[in-house]
Every structure is written in C-alpha cells, then in structure tokens.
Design a protein around this motif. Sequence first.
Motif, short mmCIF file in Angstrom:
data_model
loop_
_atom_site.label_atom_id
_atom_site.label_comp_id
_atom_site.label_asym_id
_atom_site.label_seq_id
_atom_site.Cartn_x
_atom_site.Cartn_y
_atom_site.Cartn_z
N PRO A 184 0.84 -1.20 0.00
CA PRO A 184 0.00 0.00 0.00
C PRO A 184 0.88 1.27 0.00
O PRO A 184 1.85 1.34 0.75
N VAL A 185 0.52 2.23 -0.86
CA VAL A 185 1.33 3.43 -1.03
C VAL A 185 0.46 4.67 -0.91
O VAL A 185 -0.66 4.69 -1.44
N ARG A 186 0.97 5.69 -0.24
CA ARG A 186 0.32 7.00 -0.27
C ARG A 186 1.19 7.89 -1.15
O ARG A 186 2.29 8.31 -0.75
N ALA A 187 0.72 8.17 -2.35
CA ALA A 187 1.50 8.91 -3.36
C ALA A 187 1.21 10.40 -3.22
O ALA A 187 0.15 10.88 -3.62
N ALA A 188 2.15 11.14 -2.62
CA ALA A 188 1.89 12.52 -2.22
C ALA A 188 2.69 13.54 -3.04
O ALA A 188 3.89 13.39 -3.23
N ALA A 189 1.98 14.55 -3.50
CA ALA A 189 2.58 15.69 -4.20
C ALA A 189 1.49 16.75 -4.32
O ALA A 189 0.34 16.48 -3.99
N ARG A 190 1.87 17.94 -4.80
CA ARG A 190 0.82 18.97 -4.94
C ARG A 190 -0.22 18.54 -5.96
O ARG A 190 -1.40 18.81 -5.80
N GLY A 191 0.24 17.83 -7.02
CA GLY A 191 -0.70 17.42 -8.07
C GLY A 191 -0.90 15.91 -8.08
O GLY A 191 -1.29 15.36 -9.10
N GLY A 192 -0.62 15.23 -6.96
CA GLY A 192 -0.69 13.77 -6.96
C GLY A 192 -2.02 13.24 -6.46
O GLY A 192 -2.98 13.99 -6.27
N GLU A 193 -2.06 11.94 -6.23
CA GLU A 193 -3.28 11.29 -5.72
C GLU A 193 -3.62 11.84 -4.34
O GLU A 193 -4.77 12.01 -4.00
N HIS A 194 -2.56 12.04 -3.54
CA HIS A 194 -2.75 12.58 -2.19
C HIS A 194 -2.11 13.98 -2.17
O HIS A 194 -0.90 14.11 -2.38
N ILE A 195 -2.94 15.00 -1.93
CA ILE A 195 -2.43 16.38 -2.01
C ILE A 195 -1.56 16.70 -0.80
O ILE A 195 -2.01 16.62 0.35
N PHE A 196 -0.33 17.06 -1.11
CA PHE A 196 0.66 17.37 -0.07
C PHE A 196 1.52 18.52 -0.58
O PHE A 196 1.96 18.50 -1.73
N ASP A 197 1.69 19.52 0.28
CA ASP A 197 2.50 20.66 -0.15
C ASP A 197 3.52 20.96 0.95
O ASP A 197 3.14 21.23 2.10
N TRP A 198 4.79 20.90 0.58
CA TRP A 198 5.84 21.20 1.56
C TRP A 198 5.62 22.57 2.19
O TRP A 198 5.93 22.78 3.36
N THR A 199 5.12 23.52 1.41
CA THR A 199 5.02 24.90 1.92
C THR A 199 3.74 25.13 2.73
O THR A 199 3.51 26.22 3.21
N ASP A 200 2.91 24.08 2.89
CA ASP A 200 1.69 24.20 3.69
C ASP A 200 1.70 23.08 4.74
O ASP A 200 1.25 21.96 4.48
N SER A 201 2.21 23.41 5.94
CA SER A 201 2.38 22.35 6.96
C SER A 201 1.04 21.80 7.42
O SER A 201 0.98 20.75 8.07
N GLY A 202 -0.05 22.46 7.03
CA GLY A 202 -1.39 21.94 7.32
C GLY A 202 -1.69 20.67 6.53
O GLY A 202 -2.64 19.94 6.86
N THR A 203 -0.90 20.36 5.50
CA THR A 203 -1.11 19.13 4.72
C THR A 203 -0.25 17.97 5.23
O THR A 203 -0.38 16.85 4.75
N TRP A 204 0.63 18.24 6.19
CA TRP A 204 1.61 17.22 6.59
C TRP A 204 0.98 16.08 7.40
O TRP A 204 1.34 14.91 7.20
N ASP A 205 0.07 16.41 8.34
CA ASP A 205 -0.46 15.35 9.21
C ASP A 205 -1.23 14.29 8.41
O ASP A 205 -1.08 13.09 8.67
N ALA A 206 -2.03 14.76 7.46
CA ALA A 206 -2.80 13.79 6.67
C ALA A 206 -1.87 12.89 5.86
O ALA A 206 -2.17 11.72 5.62
#
Length: 293
Positions: free
Chosen positions: A41-63
Amino acid sequence: MDRLSFGRLTEVMSEHPILVTGATGKSGRRVVGQLRARGLPVRAAARGGEHIFDWTDSGTWDAALEGVRAAYIVQLDGTKLVRPFVERAVRHGVRRIVLASGRGIDNPDYAKDSGGVLEGILDSEAAVRESGLEWTISRPGWFAQNFSEGFFADAVRAGELRLPAGDGAASFVDAEDIAAVVVAALTEDQHAGRIYELSGPRAVTPTEAVATISEASGRAIRYVPLSVEGYVAELVRQGLSPADAEAFADVIEPLREGTDAYVSDGVQRALGRPPRSFAEFAKSTAEAGGWRV
Ligand SMILES: NC(=O)c1ccc[n+]([C@@H]2O[C@H](COP(=O)([O-])OP(=O)(O)OC[C@H]3O[C@@H](n4cnc5c(N)ncnc54)[C@H](OP(=O)(O)O)[C@@H]3O)[C@@H](O)[C@H]2O)c1
C-alpha cells in the motif's frame, strides 16, 4: 528502537501505507510503481498527486503522515523543511525514512550552492540521521532521465542540445535504479544507517549521450557546446532573469568539469547487481515513446 523491533518492521510495512513524497517526480513516480508492483500500500503525495501534499503548507503534513510507518522523502530544494517534517513523522509513529539526497553533497568543491540547495540537503541529511528513526540516504548523481523528463528533455526532443558542458562527462544513473534502491531500503531491514551513492556503470559525455539516444530513438540529435557566457546570454534572451540563467549555468558546472564522472557502487551494494547502462536507459525510454514529439 531495538534491533528486534526493526526486524519486525518489514512485516508491519505491509499493513500500513508507505508515504512517497515527490510522487509525481522522476524518482518518486518510479518508487510508487515498484512498491505497487509488489502489492504494497502506497500514499502517493505531491501537490498534483493522488494525495495532495505541499511542503510549503504544513497543514497538509499530518494527513500525509497518518498511519505511516515508512516514508520516502523528496524534499523541496532550497528549504530546510525536512527537519520539522521528520519531527512530525516521529510524533506520528513513522519508523523508517529514506531520504533523497545527492552525490557530492559532502564535497564543498563539487558545485556552487545556488539558492541554498546544498545547505538545505545537508540539513535534511543531518535531521534524518539525528531523528532516532531507521534511516537510509540515497545520493544519486546526475539522472539519465534529465535527457527524457528533466532539464534537457525539450532540447533533446527538438534535436539540438546546447550546453556549456564541453567534453565533460557524468556517470548518469537511471532513475529506475534509484527507485529500486529506495524500494529496497523502504522494505528490507539491512539498509538501515547506510548511505548509497548511486551512479551508472561508467561516465558518458554529452556527445555520446545524444548519439546513444539518436541510435535508440531514430531521431537526429546533436550536441552544441557553448561557452558559459554564451549559454547565460541565450537563456536571458529566452526570458530568464540573469540570476536564474547564472544558476542554470552553475548546475552544469559539475558536468563540464567532470566532477560527476566517477563511478559509485551504491546500486551494486544495495541490490547485488550492477547499475543499468546509459544505452539500456535510452533503449527502454525510446521503446516507451519517451522522445516522441
Ligand atoms: N535531477 C538530477 O539529476 C538530480 C541528481 C541528484 C539529486 N537530485 C535531487 O533529487 C531531488 C529531485 O528528485 P526528482 O528528480 O525525483 O524530483 P522531480 O522529478 O524534480 O520532481 C519533484 C517532485 O516534487 C514535487 N513537488 C514540487 N514542489 C512541491 C511542493 N511544494 N510540495 C510538495 N511536493 C512538491 C513534484 O510534484 P508536484 O509538482 O505535483 O507537487 C514532484 O513530484 C532534488 O532534491 C534534487 O536536488 C536530482
């Protein structure tokens, strides 16, 4: 954590998602693919990926970190965000981290530090090593995929690669090999505490690289060596700021100087097999339509 609990980690991995940051990039995309090919199982994280993650928005880090036990970290160059991210990862119960770094990071003569990139990566390496987690550092040299997906790809497709690289060579490493090493480090216990410097099997000049791609793809491509001043002037004419153009020229310097021509044994050490050659990279990329216009 003691060795016994590390030993059980691989078992635990199959029950928890493995976080891959930079999941749409050159190494991350391949890490995602190779992990999924193993049924993990993989969580594929990036700004434009399956799982939205942004280094510059620490509010996205916990998820991104929720329920994760192992993570591949592709950092945002020019920042020192890995240190707080790793602290957050520890709080979430992450146990194993594989960090994307780069060859030459420990050599002050390797390259100029444009935009604080080297300083940021050094801080990330230190943060991972000091974290108390099980860590592995991947230090690849120049990616072969710079010719097909990165920096040089548009020029190669257009048939003319113009660079201030002279006859300098680099031992380009295939991102498939980088991903294979990262996947091994994420899923096997014996890579903890290791730094893997990764390269291809031998150095290749830009002239040889474009000739190899020409042969594999059937497209006419030539390499035109430029002076540093000529290259910077061309980029400025194309709309870059002088500072950005100089920064691009700095990135080419290790190639021109041959600083990245040496061969590293990381692929062999991690995987027990030699790295893929530039010709193999060119053949498989051409077969996948990588240089079609
Ligand atoms: N290319 C080389 O030859 C080479 C050689 C040695 C070391 N390195 C190092 O390797 C790393 C780059 O790895 P790579 O080539 O695999 O990556 P890459 O192809 O440049 O892709 C970068 C990834 O990071 C994501 N990303 C960019 N900005 C982001 C943000 N603000 N928040 C979250 N994700 C973000 C991108 O996806 P989104 O845009 O969708 O967010 C993408 O998935 C860098 O640290 C570089 O210094 C590169």
